[in-house]
Motif scaffolding. Structure first.
Motif, mmCIF file in Angstrom:
data_model
loop_
_atom_site.group_PDB
_atom_site.id
_atom_site.type_symbol
_atom_site.label_atom_id
_atom_site.label_comp_id
_atom_site.label_asym_id
_atom_site.label_seq_id
_atom_site.Cartn_x
_atom_site.Cartn_y
_atom_site.Cartn_z
ATOM 1 N N GLN A 159 -101.810 -20.967 51.170
ATOM 2 C CA GLN A 159 -103.254 -21.168 51.316
ATOM 3 C C GLN A 159 -103.667 -22.636 51.226
ATOM 4 N N ALA A 160 -102.720 -23.559 51.094
ATOM 5 C CA ALA A 160 -103.062 -24.974 50.947
ATOM 6 C C ALA A 160 -103.804 -25.482 52.170
ATOM 7 N N ALA A 161 -104.914 -26.172 51.911
ATOM 8 C CA ALA A 161 -105.695 -26.743 53.001
ATOM 9 C C ALA A 161 -104.982 -27.967 53.561
ATOM 10 N N LEU A 162 -105.013 -28.136 54.879
ATOM 11 C CA LEU A 162 -104.325 -29.240 55.533
ATOM 12 C C LEU A 162 -105.323 -30.045 56.361
ATOM 13 N N ARG A 163 -105.200 -31.370 56.299
ATOM 14 C CA ARG A 163 -106.025 -32.243 57.116
ATOM 15 C C ARG A 163 -105.128 -33.227 57.862
ATOM 16 N N VAL A 164 -105.671 -33.789 58.931
ATOM 17 C CA VAL A 164 -105.009 -34.894 59.616
ATOM 18 C C VAL A 164 -105.939 -36.087 59.495
ATOM 19 N N ALA A 165 -105.544 -37.052 58.693
ATOM 20 C CA ALA A 165 -106.378 -38.222 58.411
ATOM 21 C C ALA A 165 -106.109 -39.321 59.420
#
Length: 724
Positions: free
Chosen positions: A654-660
């Motif tokens: 369930q870990a949220a993932l972003r692309v910075a």
């Protein structure tokens, strides 16, 4: 994370399991800021997502707010106190994953002007409305050129001083002064033989509009300086100090020092300050200048200072007198001149505790009464200074010069030892050979143990027989054996609780030193076994086969940290002694030091360095979550898509993932299958082409598990696809 101060060196780390991320800094922008102002500061690097604070070497520089943190970029606000010491300062980022590498930031005295693109052509030149000024700029990419426009009056004198390599940047630039039509008026590439940054002191015969153009060195292979390409262009009416004479004095004495240059008539005050760590701009390994490893004073007003009295000043010189206290620290001090045009930093001065002589009274010097220094000059082309040395059989002698290491712009000393018949017995050209001060140290260091009593003649000359008033040098003579110097890597040594790290110890032999060297550590917590090791006699410090770098002996120490050791930063001392000296009762203990290393041009071993105050190991909490990518670069066409493949370890589903770091117009979507994560990047047709640093980052609790920086190249829409 609780942090405890620690002792210096360059440390090396390769943890066997659960290795922490290794935060690093690649660029600081802007490279400087004015005293008494608050500015926005951007730090580019890697693994900066979990930043907790930015720490400086002085309480006069305070990171007040973080506005963005991702793996490749940290942004925030920096407050600079009005009394902050002028010049370079060290900084590093404290993160939950340990400390970053160290970088430099520069405090200036004049108002700042931020460079604004586009300014690559005369018609786009950025206006400088008011001078003096410090332009904070960056050469972004190998093709970038910066052009600035300004007005001046006939007879006005302006100094154009580009600051980069010695101030924390990697960029090597060249500077053109152009008239209003773009015709060349003046050009400079390197300000002297050893500093590859441009400098121009120009008096304008005609008033009107002019331009200053900053271009970058590209070399025959189109060299690219990468991200660390910021610079400060200081335009002022400050004096230009060409050289100081003499280059040293003894503590507890009254000394007269003269400065020579242009624009000196504005000088009203002159003083010395003890060199701060960030100001050791000419440090190499090995070095012969005195180096102080330790913390700096907490604020600028506490930096030790010796005020001088201006005895005489005219357009080209200033003579001053200093009463140097007996309790002044021996070592390097910087000379400053201040007046109506502002404050300018000059060369370094070496304050010693031994006897001091000039060339005329050097015959009175006797090393048997203690080491001494001679302040001399090769005042004419082809001049050779000769000093008679009364030697004793079996008594080791050491002679060395300080010139380039103190900022002398052109002298490359050679030391020769000759007998009464003129026969050369020994000679040394460079402390270490190399390319200027990027890789080498052009000062000289000569060891010799005579086999009989008598008089030998020490000759000081320039390698290419140059000379002149500015060819000042400081010659030190004493009786001592050759030895060695130590440093450690990496600088930012971190280890997870219950894990291991690798500390590398490097040994630099002075010419003539042979034999084994025993190495040990002190200061580690009782729960950590203190490693020991030994350098073999056949491990030599010598040039590599290509002649461009050096072979440096190293030891790798495993540091095992138990799970029970609390997180925090712990001091380490790395000590060594020659095995032969241990057995004969003459043991000299050498302590390793840690340095910030900056390599302006070539990714080789011996760069411009700064001493760090301590060696430290930072113990961090173990993180089971890890996100990695085998792709370090990715291409994406506008109006198209591309895929980025990631590998997850210990990452909750369930870990949220972003692309910075994505540019406007690029979106992403993710899909996951077990520990494999696919990221699809979609670019709109009007996405601005260019190169961007991005990172994928997963949120786990209060921390981020980031990838390293990935270079994203956005290409323009192809003509075939756009119908053109």
């Amino acid at each position: 994370m609780r942090l405890v101060p620690l002792l210096a060196c360059i440390l090396g780390v390769t943890t066997v399991e659960a290795e922490p991320l290794r935060p690093s800094i690649g660029r600081v922008a802007p490279l400087g800021g004015q005293q008494g102002t608050t500015i926005g500061l951007q730090i580019l690097g890697e693994y900066l997502s979990n930043a907790e604070a930015v720490e400086f070497d002085s309480q006069d520089l305070v990171w007040t707010e973080t506005v963005h943190a991702s793996s490749g970029r940290l942004e925030g606000t920096l407050a600079i106190a009005p009394g902050a010491a002028l010049g370079s300062h060290r900084l590093r980022v404290r993160t939950s994953d340990g400390y970053s590498t160290t970088a430099l930031f520069n405090v200036g005295q004049f108002p700042d002007l931020a460079e604004a693109e586009p300014n690559d052509r005369i018609g786009q030149a950025q206006e400088i409305a008011r001078m003096p000024v410090e332009v904070q700029a960056v050469l972004e990419g190998a093709a970038d050129v910066d052009i600035f426009s300004f007005e001046t009056r006939a007879g006005e004198r302006w100094v154009f001083d580009l600051r980069s390599i010695e101030h924390g940047s990697a960029v090597e630039a060249k500077m053109f002064l152009l008239d209003g039509e773009g015709r060349r008026v003046r050009f400079n590439d390197d300000r002297d033989d050893y500093l590859e940054t441009p400098y121009m002191d120009h008096t304008f015969e005609l008033g009107g509009r002019y331009h200053v153009k900053i271009d970058q060195y590209r070399g025959p292979r189109g060299f690219n300086f990468g991200k660390n390409s910021t610079y400060v262009l200081r335009i002022s009416k400050l004096p230009s100090i060409a050289y100081a004479s003499p280059l040293g004095a003894a503590v507890g004495t009254t000394a007269e020092i003269s400065l020579h240059g242009t624009g000196m008539g504005t000088v009203e005050r002159i003083y010395l300050t003890e060199l701060r760590g960030a100001e050791y701009a000419r440090m190499t390994y090995p070095y012969t200048m005195p180096v102080r490893f330790g913390p700096d004073p907490p604020t600028g007003d506490l930096v030790p200072r010796v005020e001088g009295r201006v005895l005489r000043a005219d357009a080209v010189s200033v003579e001053a007198q200093f009463d140097i206290p007996r309790d002044a620290a021996a070592g390097l001090w910087k000379i400053w001149a201040s007046g109506s045009a502002g404050t300018v930093d000059g060369p370094l001065i070496d304050l010693g505790r031994g006897r001091e002589y000039g060339e005329p009274d050097a015959p009175r010097a006797d090393w048997r009464k203690g080491g001494y220094a001679i302040n001399g000059a090769l005042s004419e082309p082809g001049e050779q200074d000769v000093y008679a040395i009364h030697v004793v059989a079996g008594k080791p002698m050491h002679f060395w010069t300080l010139a380039t290491q103190l900022g002398v712009p052109h002298l490359d000393t050679v030391l020769s030892l000759r007998d009464s018949s003129g026969r050369r017995i020994a000679e040394n050209d460079d402390v270490v050979a190399g390319q200027g001060v990027l890789l080498g140290n052009p000062d000289s260091s000569l060891f010799h143990t005579p086999s009989r009593n008598g008089v030998l003649f020490l000759v000081v000359r320039d390698r290419t027989a140059r000379g002149g008033p500015g060819y000042q040098y400081r010659l030190i003579v004493c009786s001592e054996q050759p030895g060695f110097q130590l440093f450690t890597t990496p600088e930012n040594l971190s280890v997870a609780r219950g894990g291991e790290a690798e500390l590398k110890v490097h040994m630099v032999r002075e010419e003539g030193f042979e034999g084994e060297v025993a190495v040990w550590t002190e200061g580690l917590p009782p729960e950590v076994d203190a490693p020991r090791g030994k350098f073999r006699a056949d491990q030599l410090f010598e040039p590599n086969a290509d002649g461009a770098d050096m072979i440096i002996p190293e030891l790798a120490f495993r540091i095992a940290v138990p799970e029970s050791l609390p997180a925090g930063t712990y001091p380490v001392r790395v000590l060594a002694a020659a095995v032969a000296e241990t057995s004969d009762g003459t043991r000299r203990i050498v302590e390793a030091g840690s340095t910030l290393a900056m390599g302006p041009l070539l990714d080789l071993w011996n760069f411009v360095r700064r001493p760090l105050p301590r060696i430290e190991i930072t113990v961090v909490e173990r993180s089971e979550a890890r996100l990695t990518s085998t792709q370090s670069a990715l291409a994406l066409s506008a109006g198209s898509h591309a895929s980025l493949e990631l590998q997850a370890e210990g990452l909750p589903a369930q870990a949220a993932l972003r692309v910075a770091g994505l540019p406007p117009g690029v979106s992403f979507a993710t899909s996951r299958e077990g520990d494999r994560i696919s990221v699809t990047l979609d670019a709109l047709p009007d996405t601005v082409p260019g190169s961007y640093d991005i990172s994928a980052e997963a949120r786990v609790g209060r921390l981020w598990a980031p990838t390293g920086v990935i270079s994203l190249l956005v290409k323009p829409v192809s003509r075939a696809r756009s119908g053109g």
